[in-house]
Each structure stands twice: as C-alpha cells, then as structure tokens.
Design a protein around this motif. Structure first.
Motif, PDB file in Angstrom:
ATOM      1  N   ILE A 161     -13.654  -7.721   4.515  1.00 19.14           N
ATOM      2  CA  ILE A 161     -13.150  -6.595   3.633  1.00 19.14           C
ATOM      3  C   ILE A 161     -13.506  -7.126   1.974  1.00 19.14           C
ATOM      4  CG2 ILE A 161     -11.101  -7.695   2.862  1.00 19.14           C
ATOM      5  CD1 ILE A 161      -9.756  -5.007   3.027  1.00 19.14           C
ATOM      6  N   TRP A 199      -4.559 -11.212   6.015  1.00 20.27           N
ATOM      7  CA  TRP A 199      -5.905 -10.225   6.281  1.00 20.27           C
ATOM      8  C   TRP A 199      -5.428  -9.187   7.167  1.00 20.27           C
ATOM      9  CZ3 TRP A 199      -9.834 -12.147   3.339  1.00 20.27           C
ATOM     10  CH2 TRP A 199      -9.933 -13.497   3.036  1.00 20.27           C
ATOM     11  N   ASN A 200      -4.678  -8.461   6.579  1.00 15.10           N
ATOM     12  CA  ASN A 200      -4.095  -7.375   7.537  1.00 15.10           C
ATOM     13  C   ASN A 200      -4.828  -6.038   7.706  1.00 15.10           C
ATOM     14  OD1 ASN A 200      -3.442  -6.929   4.857  1.00 15.10           O
ATOM     15  ND2 ASN A 200      -1.858  -5.305   5.317  1.00 15.10           N
ATOM     16  N   SER A 201      -6.212  -6.270   7.398  1.00 16.16           N
ATOM     17  CA  SER A 201      -7.338  -5.059   7.298  1.00 16.16           C
ATOM     18  C   SER A 201      -7.852  -5.242   8.740  1.00 16.16           C
ATOM     19  CB  SER A 201      -8.119  -4.868   6.186  1.00 16.16           C
ATOM     20  OG  SER A 201      -9.329  -4.119   6.679  1.00 16.16           O
ATOM     21  N   SER A 215      -5.269  -5.496   2.733  1.00 18.47           N
ATOM     22  CA  SER A 215      -5.846  -4.177   3.350  1.00 18.47           C
ATOM     23  C   SER A 215      -6.846  -3.286   2.577  1.00 18.47           C
ATOM     24  CB  SER A 215      -4.538  -3.203   3.653  1.00 18.47           C
ATOM     25  OG  SER A 215      -3.891  -2.950   2.477  1.00 18.47           O
ATOM     26  N   GLU A 216      -7.451  -2.418   3.070  1.00 18.23           N
ATOM     27  CA  GLU A 216      -8.106  -1.546   2.374  1.00 18.23           C
ATOM     28  C   GLU A 216      -7.767  -0.878   0.935  1.00 18.23           C
ATOM     29  OE1 GLU A 216      -7.925  -1.409   5.498  1.00 18.23           O
ATOM     30  OE2 GLU A 216      -9.761  -0.965   6.780  1.00 18.23           O
ATOM     31  N   HIS A 217      -6.519  -0.387   1.319  1.00 20.65           N
ATOM     32  CA  HIS A 217      -5.784   0.334  -0.081  1.00 20.65           C
ATOM     33  C   HIS A 217      -4.620  -0.705  -0.488  1.00 20.65           C
ATOM     34  CE1 HIS A 217      -7.727   4.044   1.003  1.00 20.65           C
ATOM     35  NE2 HIS A 217      -7.896   3.575   2.282  1.00 20.65           N
ATOM     36  N   THR A 218      -4.759  -1.925  -0.754  1.00 18.25           N
ATOM     37  CA  THR A 218      -3.962  -2.689  -1.054  1.00 18.25           C
ATOM     38  C   THR A 218      -3.604  -2.660  -2.569  1.00 18.25           C
ATOM     39  OG1 THR A 218      -3.162  -5.191  -1.244  1.00 18.25           O
ATOM     40  CG2 THR A 218      -5.346  -4.589  -1.562  1.00 18.25           C
ATOM     41  N   SER A 265       0.792  -1.036   0.146  1.00 18.57           N
ATOM     42  CA  SER A 265       0.027  -0.076   0.039  1.00 18.57           C
ATOM     43  C   SER A 265       0.818   1.285  -0.072  1.00 18.57           C
ATOM     44  CB  SER A 265      -0.818   0.079   1.326  1.00 18.57           C
ATOM     45  OG  SER A 265      -0.145   0.342   2.395  1.00 18.57           O
TER      46      SER A 265
END
Length: 461
Positions: A225, A217-219, A197-200, A113
């Motif tokens: 997600i 799963w780092n969000s 993540s959300e902005h991966t 990201s």
C-alpha cells in the motif's frame, strides 16, 4: 520485545497445524507454548452467517473463542495475523486490568476509516456501528465475564437481527453487538492498532511514528500500500522478516555472564557437556534446525486414475537457478527442502513469485530449513532430505539431486509403470543418469540423440 512467557492459541486447519507445530517445535523459543483448536470443530457455530470477506470461515472464529478456548483461560489478547508489534505485548495486560476495573468485557481501538459511516462505497449495505465503529485486529476479551453474559447468544442474536452478508467478517458482527450493547465496550488507545487501509485516518492517531505500538496491515494490498509514513512501517516489516530467527533463541536464553536464563518450555533437552568458559557452548552445540514446511502456497490434487510420484530433492541458495529448468521438465508434484538464511528466504520468495515458471505451479512444496546462527560450515544433507520426504503427499517418490534434470515426460512414464503390476512387488526403479561438464547443452530429444552425444563426448556415464 517481550519479557514474559507467551502462550499462543491457534484456531487452524490441519495444514496450518502441521506447519506451525513443525516451526515452533524446531525453533526452540524459551517460555513459549502453543495450543491448537481444529477449525472444523466450530464451523457449524458460525454457519448462520453469510460472509463475503476473503478470509472465509476463519474471519469469523473470534466469535466462538468463549466456546473454543479452555475454561481455565479467563482473558485473552486476540490478534489478526497481519500485525507488527513495536513494543512488549504485555503492556496490553495493564489495559486489560483497567478495562476489567470498569466492568467492561471487550476492548478495541476505534476503526480508522469512514467505512461504517457509509461514505466510502455505495454498493455495500453497512452493518450498524457506533460512529466509525471499532476494528477487531487487536481485541481484549474478558472470557470469564463474556461466558457469564452468554456471549454466544449475544452475537448470534445480533447476526440474526441484521440478516445480511458480512463484508468485514467478525468485525461487522462485533460492531453490531456494541451498537446494541454499548456497555460491553472499552476503548483502547488508537496507537495500539494503527490501521494501514486505503482510506485510513490513522495519521491523526500519532504525532510521530515512534508512538505507534502496533502496525496493522489491514489493506488487501498489505505492505504494498502507498501511504504517508508507510516506508517507515515497511522497514519494520523488512527488519523482522530478514532478521535471523535464531537470535530469538539466543537472546532469550540470556547467553551472557550477568544474566540468568529464563525457564524453557516446549523445547528439547540441551545436551550436557563441558564448554570451557563459554556459557553458550551448549546452545551452540545443540543443532536443531528451525524448519518451516510449505513456505509458500501449495495445493496438491491427485491425478485421476493413476498413482502420483513426487520428486524429492534438497538445495542451498546457490542452486536456486536449477529450479526453473527442473519445473519445466517435471510437471508432477515436488517436495524440495531449501537450506537458507532468513534473508535468503525473503529473496527466494521474490524469485518464486516473479518466476514465470515457478509462480504458475502450486504443486511444489518448498520447505525452508534455516541455517544456524553459529554457522558450523556443515550441510545437513540427511536432515534436508528427510524434511522433503516427510512432506510428501504421494505413495511414491523420485529421489534426486538438485543438479539432475529428468527427461521430459518421465513423470507420466513412471505413473504408467506404477499403474501396472510391476509396482505390486515393491520394486525400486533405477533411472539411468548421465553427466556433462557443459552448463549450456541442448537436452537430448530421444535415445538416438543421447547415444550420439555420448559418442561425441558431450555426455558420459
């Protein structure tokens, strides 16, 4: 996927130690060892860091592995717990060998990201990093060389230089270390840590999902997600959470005529008996139930000034509907052992999190006892009851069957009895029980109402 032995090293608090040691000792996985290191022994080593990440002090523990892990341990694969592997983890040791040949001490995947470029959120002061930085979800550490290089002093120096809170815990500090000491770092191929993540930007890492080796799963949303290919990755998650964990026992014990068993460590001795031509007979007869205490979030707080009583019961999946009524009648702590399959355990999580009654309660300890792969049809009532009793945190228990519904306020009444001298003589209090054949029945409001229902045949003794 693994073909070799595994040794897990957990830095944990006492609660996680109890949960994980119970789970692993009852799972009987071959060639698996576990070691624990109390987090409290190392908290003071990271006290200079102000961490605003939701993981708290645990998010900083990777920094002190050279101190916490034993000296004979020369290299480690360090993982976040929100990972799913789709291949054999031992392949990472080959990358570790390549890293050491190049005299590098830390192996990481690039962060997927633009967080460290400072373009995502304007309200955060970003820690220094090289380009997009690196993600510490999968990390290879050459402990021997890090100790020689005085790793403890290196990261503390970087943390003191920045003098700002960490938003991403250890990852911020390790990126600062790499920024100031780029020769320490070795880049691991990105498919070893595909970050959701959300902005991966992880889609640029692989051409098709079959190339992905580790799903991260780092969000904070974890599996909820919404991303491209996320359903494919979510399918992996569902497969692993719902699969019968007993398969890992049987598979690795090589229950076939043309395979030799792997050496078994950290297990109980199998009974010696004759099983005819079935080479797995001993395994099938070895009834050790995999047990996972405190399956969902639990917090117990002692009542002020009065002794607490824990309601103890055991149940199977077909009695799950009794839980809400029981929780409404008993406000005190409960310790419940559930006899479930792995797939039933996942359904139970959904029920508990979406029940307006159960979801608001944190003083109920749910302990899962998993059914055996080779179902004998037996219901281990004594084992279930003992699991529930073992995980009681109060001096007194109210032992009950799951289809018994205590009267409203009985928990407070028992507390008042125990607060008096009546409890000093180790008395057992007998609670009168009444039965009914009706599933829909108004609970008696008082003693007079109870007697009327007895007279009318709605209840009987």
């Amino acid at each position: 996927y693994r073909q070799s032995s595994l040794h897990f090293h957990f830095i944990s608090d006492s609660v996680a130690h109890h949960i994980l040691s119970t789970l692993f000792s009852s799972w009987l996985l071959p060639s698996v060892n576990i070691s624990f290191y109390p987090v409290e022994d190392y908290r003071d080593k990271v006290d200079i860091i102000q961490n605003v990440h939701y993981s708290g002090v645990y998010g900083l523990m990777k920094l002190i592995l050279t101190e916490a892990l034993p000296g004979w341990l020369s290299q480690v694969i360090v993982l976040d717990t929100d990972m799913i592997f789709t291949t054999d983890i031992t392949q990472l040791w080959k990358i570790m060998s390549e890293m050491k040949e190049k005299h590098k001490l830390l192996g990481l995947v690039e962060n997927q990201s633009d967080w460290y470029l400072g373009t995502l959120w304007k309200n955060y002061k970003i820690w220094p990093a090289i380009g997009r930085g690196f993600n510490t979800g999968v990390m290879l550490m050459d402990l021997d060389q890090l100790r020689v290089a005085k790793w403890y002093q290196i990261w503390r120096s970087a943390a003191l230089k920045e003098k700002q809170p960490t938003s991403l815990a250890d990852q911020d500090i390790i990126n600062a270390v790499i920024k100031y000491n780029p020769s320490l770092h070795y880049t691991i191929p990105c498919y070893w840590n595909v970050q959701l993540s959300e902005h991966t930007l992880s889609e640029s890492c692989y051409q098709h999902t079959g190339q992905v080796k580790v799903i991260h799963w780092n969000s904070p949303l974890k599996t909820n997600i919404d991303l491209k290919h996320v359903q494919c990755f979510r399918n992996f998650y569902n497969i692993f959470t719902e699969m019968d964990g007993s398969h890992l026992r049987a598979e690795l014990l090589y229950c076939s005529q043309d395979e030799q068993p792997l050496p078994i460590s950290n297990t109980l001795e199998l009974p010696v008996a004759v099983g005819g031509d079935d080479q797995c007979w001993e395994f099938k007869q070895h009834h050790v139930y995999r047990t996972h205490p405190y399956f969902i979030d639990y917090h117990y707080q002692q009542s002020a000034g009065q002794p607490d009583v824990t309601l103890v019961a055991q149940l199977s999946y077909d009695r799950l509907q009794m839980l809400e009524a029981l929780a409404e009648h008993w406000e005190g702590p409960m310790s419940l052992a559930l006899f479930l399959t792995d797939s039933e355990a996942q359904l139970f999580i959904h029920f508990a999190l979406h029940s307006p009654v159960i979801s608001r309660r944190k003083n109920i300890g749910f302990h899962i006892v998993y059914k055996l792969q080779y179902n004998t049809g037996l219901y281990p009532v004594n084992y279930l009851r003992n699991v529930a009793l073992k995980n009681v945190n109060t001096a007194y228990v109210f032992l009950s069957d799951i289809d018994f519904l205590p009267s409203y306020g009985i928990n407070e009444y028992l507390q008042s009895l125990l607060a008096n001298d009546q409890a000093s003589q180790k008395n057992a209090f007998v609670v009168p029980a009444f039965e009914t054949l009706r599933y829909r029945l108004d609970f008696p409001a008082d003693r007079a109402n109870l007697l009327d229902m007895l007279d009318n045949g709605l209840l009987y003794t």
